[in-house]
Scaffold this active site. Sequence first.
Site, PDB file in Angstrom:
ATOM      1  N   ASP B 192      32.809 -23.360  -4.438  1.00 10.93           N
ATOM      2  CA  ASP B 192      32.728 -24.027  -3.136  1.00 10.93           C
ATOM      3  C   ASP B 192      31.499 -23.577  -2.371  1.00 10.93           C
ATOM      4  OD1 ASP B 192      34.646 -25.911  -3.087  1.00 10.93           O
ATOM      5  OD2 ASP B 192      35.940 -24.931  -1.603  1.00 10.93           O
ATOM      6  N   ASP B 239      41.828 -15.884  -9.566  1.00 13.86           N
ATOM      7  CA  ASP B 239      40.921 -15.632  -8.448  1.00 13.86           C
ATOM      8  C   ASP B 239      39.654 -15.033  -9.043  1.00 13.86           C
ATOM      9  OD1 ASP B 239      42.485 -16.633  -6.514  1.00 13.86           O
ATOM     10  OD2 ASP B 239      43.088 -14.709  -5.639  1.00 13.86           O
ATOM     11  N   ASP B 241      38.023 -12.533  -8.577  1.00 19.44           N
ATOM     12  CA  ASP B 241      37.946 -11.102  -8.864  1.00 19.44           C
ATOM     13  C   ASP B 241      39.131 -10.624  -9.682  1.00 19.44           C
ATOM     14  OD1 ASP B 241      39.733 -11.569  -6.869  1.00 19.44           O
ATOM     15  OD2 ASP B 241      39.144  -9.873  -5.617  1.00 19.44           O
ATOM     16  N   ASP B 336      49.971 -21.633  -2.523  1.00 20.46           N
ATOM     17  CA  ASP B 336      50.590 -21.262  -3.791  1.00 20.46           C
ATOM     18  C   ASP B 336      52.119 -21.334  -3.730  1.00 20.46           C
ATOM     19  OD1 ASP B 336      50.504 -19.190  -1.967  1.00 20.46           O
ATOM     20  OD2 ASP B 336      49.196 -17.922  -3.186  1.00 20.46           O
TER      21      ASP B 336
END
Lengths: 769, 730
Positions: B192, B239, B241, B336
């Site tokens: 993004d 994600d 990380d 989520d």
Amino acid sequence: MSLRFLPSVLSISFVFFALLADCNALAATQTTTASAPSSLKTRSVSLGFRHLGFNTPSSLRGAEGNVVIPFSIRSDEVVVAARLKLVYSYAPALLPDTTNLLVMLNGEIVTTLPLPKLASQSTVTQEILLDARTFTEFNRLSFKLAGNTSGDCENPLHTSVWASISPLSSIELSVSPLSMPNELAQLPAPFFDIRDAQGLQLSFVFTGHPSVPTLEAAGTLASWFGKLAGYRGAQFPALLDSLPVTGHAVVLATPNDAPAGLVIPSISGPMLAVVTHPKNPQAKLLLVLGRDSAELKRAVQALVLSELGAAGNDGNAKDGNAKTNGVKAMSGASSLLREIAAVAPRQPYDAPNWINTAQPLQLSSLASPAELSVTGYQSDAIRLKLRVPPDLFGWKSKGVPLDLRYSFTPRLQADASTLNVSMNGETISAIPLTSAWPQPGSLPWLEKYLPFNTTQTSKRVMLPAYALHLQSQLELQYNYDSEKDSACHQSLTQNVAGSIDGDSSIDFSSMPHFLAMPNLAVFANSGFPYTRMADLSQTAVILPETMLPLHLSTYLALMGRMGESTGYPATGIKLGFAADAAALASKDLIVIGGEQEQPLLKLWQKVLPVARDGRSQHVPEHSFIDYVKSGWRSLTGKPQPAEAVRTVLSPDDTTALLMGFESPLQAGRSVLVLQANQIDVYQAVIDALISPELIAKIQGSAVAVRHQQVDRIDAAQTYYIGQLSPLTAAQWRLSTQPGLLALFACLSAGFIGLFAFFSLRRRAASRLL
Amino acid sequence: MFKLFSGPGVLAFNAIGALVAADSWLMRLLKGLLLVLSFSVFWLAISVPLKSSDQILFALVCGALAFWGRRYKGRPVIMMLIVLSLVASSRYIYWRLTSTLEGATTFDLFFGIGLMMAEVYAFVVLTLGFVQTAWPLQRKPVLLPRDQSIWPTLDIYIPTYNEALVVVKPTIFAAMALDWPADKIRVYVLDDGRRAEFATFCAEVGASHLTRDDNNHAKAGNINAALPRTHGEYIAIFDCDHIPTRSFLQIAMGWFLKNPKIAMLQTPHYFFSPDPFEKNLETFRSTPNEGELFYGLVQDGNDLWNASFFCGSCAVIRRAPLLEIGGIAIETVTEDAHTALKLHRHGYETAYLGIPQAAGLATESLSGHVGQRIRWARGMAQIFRVDNPLLGRGLTIGQRLCYLNAMMHFFYGLPRMVFLTAPLAYLLFGAHVISASALEIGIFVLPHLIHSILTNSKIQGKFRHSFWNEVYESVLAWYIFRPTLIAFLNPKSGKFNVTAKGGLNDADFFDWTISRPFIVLLLLNLIGFVLGVLRLTIWQTGETTTVILNMVWTLQNMLILGAATAVANESRQVRHNHRIDLQIPATLHLPGGHTISCMTDNFSEGGIGLQLPAAVAIKKNECMNVSLYRGKDEFIFPVEVMYVGPKQLGLQFHNLDLQQQKELVECTFARGDAWLKTWGKSATDVPLRALTQIVGIGARGIGEFLYQAGAETRKRFRPRPPAGTGVKTS
């Protein structure tokens, strides 16, 4: 019932208060010297203030206060001479020139007593002649203080303006009997006279062997008179085949069955007649007649029920009003009674004297609007009698909600004025009477949203269940704070008032009926459990076959007590003998008679709470097995045996025993045994049942009664009457069993836990399929 | 089977088992009757009033049973402890509701009702928690079929927004290295941030770089935008990380093939760096961290009720159901959980596999942690409003309760603050918040507290130590209270905030800003305590036991707030790359040609620590090579010696090329067994030990606060130091 007159409160007393008040006086403190039955003879009556309900000195405080002492004169007597023996004291600071004590009788000034400066604080006794012509049936003797301490500038409420009337004062009367016509319209007078504050003593005359229906009729009649006599107490000496020497009497007779020495009129049906005593022209006889004992019974029913129908008497809570008139439809010396309409069967706990606890009760049904209002700075409390069914179960109760709606004179500024709510003298709540203007610092807009209703004219007060007695009195007192002003100011304007809205209600409906028995206290105070049905239709009295007059007197006195309690005649009472016990098994029983005369006592020897020697039959349990047993008892709904009071009676003690226990004939039914080992002792029982001091001592499951003495000898409670919801019952039984409750908790943990374990294990297995 | 059940106990145990299993109508009737009976008895145990001495006896018997039972292992014991605990707590709440509000004045009620509501909340959450964690399902992986041709196709999504490439790189490498037929897997970096640097990197390593024109709906929108542009049957989301291990798909995918109704499978989020609590309280790896309860127990417990929910990362979703519910949910900031709720409403199942197959960096600073929790709390409050799990169709009771607890849990802000201030109502204002004597309160509240601590300790054991919940909640209470309230009132307000990660604390500092709420509360409790002492000594106000009770309460509050304050004392973060313990074989190639076979000690992205069999003469800054292994394959990496210790070496990787970087990730982060040893391996809870620990931390926190306050004061009165060197202050 006893009402202590608050010495600090000067008040305008109403007649009925005083009448309520002097029940203490009925223990025959009468100093009447009965005279020979002659129309010329007068008798002297001394009405002590103490016996008129004024047990403590009555204070006259300030120029506003006065004391009113009401008293009445029987309608069949007339006052021929009277004097007042006044014992009083007064403040030494009063100015002798300008102060005096006014004595008034029925509004007319009798005398003005000067109040000279006294050398020391002492009482003064003064005899004052009263004019016999000023007396009426109902009289008011009043005292007023016109007092001054300091010349012109006077605070009428100053504490140093006072006088005090001693209870040792008395009214000495010479009364002469009036010759009265034989008139049924006067009923219940002269047999019972509302004006007579003394206890009722009315003889019942039977033939040598009265039939069971005749005795039942007599019981009904006795309960009716008991109800009329109310707080005064009533006893009914029974006579067999002879007329009483003094006083009025009731005669129950049929053509075949009339007491000797009395000519009865011809009988053509159930009828009543009043005749003059053949040997005593001052005494009257009430003849209750019928062609057979069934008609006799009908005559009694007609008498006791027609009055109810005609006057719509809903009890004698309002003592003075409704009951002066008897059978209105009857007049003349004798009257044939018409059939009375069938009365609807009574429901449990519907005694007219008792508060209806099934639904909220409006205070307007307890007192008139006038009685619910007060005026003045030192107004008396508004007193409401709450005679509740004695088996209300107060455990875990949050109390009885009293929804008060009230109005009051708004205060000019915030002060300490309150409306105090108290019960039997115990303060429950004090509601502040707010000022007309918002108080500084208050937030009216916020108060609206606070959880409590702060609307100024209604408030819910919870009356705690423990404060509720068998005969409770609710007191609502307006306490207006008087404005403290400079010494020399206008006198107080008596413009403050307060009233309780008749729509205010009190709600007992949350309390179930449930009581551990035996409980002689509820019997002595309320005739419970027999009075559960106001007409005593669930009660049977078992008399000895060999009836002596005192057995019957005892029976009638008991019926009188029942009538006093319920305010309803015992029209459903059943009577029988030991042989009838089986047939009467479904009823609550009252068994009268000593061991010799009453075979039931031998039969039930094992179940009596105490043996004849007074030894308790319920020995408290101590071993481990007994502990388990006691746990089981409480689970199965049996009360625990209490520690016995070990009073051992010697067999030749002249005592009567009053014992309560569960009926061996039917579970849940109660038996009261009244046994005396000498016939004279029954009189001691009768005396005890009309003496408030002795009634208070009748407690537990067994008492021994001697002359003017009552001793509790056993307190074991062995059964319950009434119904609790299953949940409440279980909770109540477990509330004294922490070990058992813990076991329950562990069991539920075990079962629910394992149930959850297996269910979840199944679920987990199906999730992983 | 269980030691607890012996002799006749076994009989009863088996009888109940048979009864539960039986299906005949007669047995069902019997079952129903017994249950009604049990619950009646349960109700009696709660509602029967006892006089004080009897209540003590009752509590002692129940307590003794619980203490005796907890020594035994096994689920039946836990179930029974739960019911006992519910008896004690319900009894307390019943008593509070029915007997402690009478006779209170309006003033008392003002405080009293607040406390009452907080207690009812805590009771409801306790009860729901028992339901949620009654039976962790402990799902095991299912083997994939041998025939690789029937393995499904997969898209790996790595959404990123503003994270540095250096943070995302290992994730991309690990994703590229996932064990799955190469023709059935594609890695997509959903950027993004639309950064050229990312595009270049993706091109170099062979991943797809997807961008979109707007950033609507943040991460949810990002994923939804990618959905039509990819075609795998399944989507695994990480994600940026969260570094997956190679075996992730091998372990996770089996369940999808076994049960076609499963639409989503979640695995734990594992953090190889300490979170601010672990870092600042020095409890890393010794005390279970805040997340372990959720991933170790709650999600596993949810799984029994088919209520495990999606946590945004480290999960696989089946494409068809996801499209059926309209993609990732965008109505709330916790997309989520809401997505999982929607899947459940459509009748799909979800699964949770408690095996750490991906790892990442924990939030480093307390402020970052707080920011993240605020987002979760706000999101949950939003779902509670816009798609309440109690309402609407398609959910089972169990699912509703699990979701309800997941949401209600985040409303703890206000109740926690009430508990932290309640004793002050009495000590400061003299309000009697509970209309009962101190003794009565004690004999009702102690069984409630002791049973719930015992039972929760038994259930949560390894995943949450006793009393730590209070610390975790106290830190967040103030921060979480306003966002949840606002989101509850108006779920549409507020903006999305991204969790900041990877920041670096350049020095120890005390975070005065973040700690302000707990310092205020701490001081208030201190004042309360001092007033309590004064009430007892100088003023002699009476009600000694009440004063002492409230003082004990303030003392407990102070310790917990002290611990919260200690968390705000941020310790310095030493290195960019976190050192992770790892013991695997390695070979050191010395410049002279010698090789030493040794074991690694720890590793990080930048370097590796070795444990040598014997001391070797190696100098600092020497360059050499080290070999690591992935299965039988050997990979050689050039290193520079940074530290030489006795039998220990610290090496820094030196100019690794892309391939080497990828290989390094494969040999370290992406190892299938990388996290198994350390996950969920904390010591089992011992309540008294936990209490001692909290008391120590609390006392230390109060001390640190006083010291820092003193330092701050001294600094204010000293001449200002030159600009630029000042420590961050509020």
